[in-house]
Design an enzyme around this catalytic site. Structure first.
Site, PDB file in Angstrom:
ATOM      1  N   GLY A  45       3.340   4.414   5.570  1.00 49.87           N
ATOM      2  CA  GLY A  45       2.824   5.502   6.381  1.00 49.87           C
ATOM      3  C   GLY A  45       2.067   5.034   7.305  1.00 49.87           C
ATOM      4  O   GLY A  45       1.880   3.651   7.637  1.00 49.87           O
ATOM      5  N   GLY A  48      -1.174   2.952   5.264  1.00 52.75           N
ATOM      6  CA  GLY A  48      -1.068   1.968   4.361  1.00 52.75           C
ATOM      7  C   GLY A  48       0.596   1.929   3.749  1.00 52.75           C
ATOM      8  O   GLY A  48       1.386   2.742   4.337  1.00 52.75           O
ATOM      9  N   VAL A  50       2.796   1.452  -0.211  1.00 51.81           N
ATOM     10  CA  VAL A  50       2.793   1.850  -1.622  1.00 51.81           C
ATOM     11  C   VAL A  50       4.221   1.188  -2.115  1.00 51.81           C
ATOM     12  O   VAL A  50       5.246   1.210  -1.820  1.00 51.81           O
ATOM     13  CB  VAL A  50       2.612   3.037  -2.037  1.00 51.81           C
ATOM     14  CG1 VAL A  50       2.750   3.159  -3.485  1.00 51.81           C
ATOM     15  CG2 VAL A  50       1.494   3.879  -1.608  1.00 51.81           C
ATOM     16  N   LYS A  65      -1.124   0.317  -3.857  1.00 51.93           N
ATOM     17  CA  LYS A  65      -1.119   1.047  -2.650  1.00 51.93           C
ATOM     18  C   LYS A  65      -2.157   0.121  -2.045  1.00 51.93           C
ATOM     19  O   LYS A  65      -3.215  -0.338  -2.307  1.00 51.93           O
ATOM     20  CB  LYS A  65      -1.753   2.422  -2.618  1.00 51.93           C
ATOM     21  CG  LYS A  65      -2.033   2.910  -1.164  1.00 51.93           C
ATOM     22  CD  LYS A  65      -2.729   4.200  -1.267  1.00 51.93           C
ATOM     23  CE  LYS A  65      -3.224   4.843   0.199  1.00 51.93           C
ATOM     24  NZ  LYS A  65      -3.854   6.144   0.072  1.00 51.93           N
ATOM     25  N   ASP A 158      -5.225  16.910   2.293  1.00 56.86           N
ATOM     26  CA  ASP A 158      -3.855  16.533   2.797  1.00 56.86           C
ATOM     27  C   ASP A 158      -2.506  16.964   1.926  1.00 56.86           C
ATOM     28  O   ASP A 158      -1.755  15.967   1.892  1.00 56.86           O
ATOM     29  CB  ASP A 158      -3.724  15.154   3.383  1.00 56.86           C
ATOM     30  CG  ASP A 158      -2.611  14.658   4.070  1.00 56.86           C
ATOM     31  OD1 ASP A 158      -2.157  15.595   4.852  1.00 56.86           O
ATOM     32  OD2 ASP A 158      -2.259  13.348   4.420  1.00 56.86           O
TER      33      ASP A 158
END
Length: 224
Positions: A45, A48, A50, A65, A158
């Site tokens: 994203g 960062g 994962v 992550k 979020d």
């Protein structure tokens, strides 16, 4: 593919970066990424990525992550603190610890690996949506997760389908877990809060209006 070593990992607060070393706020560093074999990238994203990885010593699958450069260790430790506070809840992704990237010397989060996909991907595959019974089950699970976070004075900020993992679907016992507390905030902190938190239609009106003193109700809006 293994995480490869190009140089020794840096020390934190004067302690060598080895299993059992301690970092700020006495958070335990569980080795380095050299201790894991990377198997695949789970998501990438704005802030960062994962990856799915397997611990070489135990064979345990985990999700690691890392933040994009330049990574601020305070941000990693902040998210680690939030995940740790919510530890043990069945519908919030589990926290394993913090580890050092063997190549970049930056901190990474190690979390439980959830076999499945995001709710965003699942919904994109289901043109007719999910069965009502499944929606009710998932909503109950998400609300209990939000209650846990808010009870720990944490606001996710979020919650959206991309940050909800769906597992167990193939076995007919589907469950969801909230993940990615990267922009979460503590209710004990004074405003202003994160301006860029939230996504699209899942952002509460007070966030869209740029108010600096929103509270846990923004998560309620996102879930509703």
């Amino acid at each position: 593919m293994a995480f490869t070593c190009k140089r020794p990992a840096a020390s934190l607060d004067g302690h060598a970066s080895r299993p059992g070393a301690m970092c700020r706020k006495r958070r335990r560093v569980i080795g380095t990424t050299y201790d894991y074999d990377q198997e695949s990238c789970l998501s990438r994203g704005k802030f960062g990525a994962v990856v799915k990885a397997r611990c070489r010593a135990t064979g345990q699958l985990v999700a690691i992550k890392s933040l994009h450069d330049p990574a601020d260790p305070r941000e990693v430790l902040r998210e680690a603190r939030f995940l740790e506070a919510c530890g043990g809840h069945p519908h919030i992704v589990g926290f394993c610890g913090v580890t050092l990237d063997y190549v970049t010397d930056e901190l990474c989060l190690v979390m439980d690996y959830v076999e499945g996909k995001s709710l965003k991907v699942l919904l994109s595959e289901r043109s007719g949506g999910l069965p009502e019974a499944t929606v009710c089950t998932f909503m109950w699970q998400l609300l209990t997760a939000a209650k846990k976070m808010h009870g720990c004075h944490i606001v996710h900020c979020d919650i959206n389908p991309a940050n909800i993992l769906v597992g167990g679907e193939g076995a007919g016992r589907g469950f969801v877990k909230i993940c990615d507390l990267g922009v979460a905030m503590s209710m004990s902190e004074a405003p202003p809060y994160e301006e860029e938190a939230g996504m699209g239609e899942y952002r509460a009106p007070e966030m869209l209006l740029g108010k600096e003193d929103y509270d846990a109700l923004v998560d309620t809006w996102s879930l509703g």
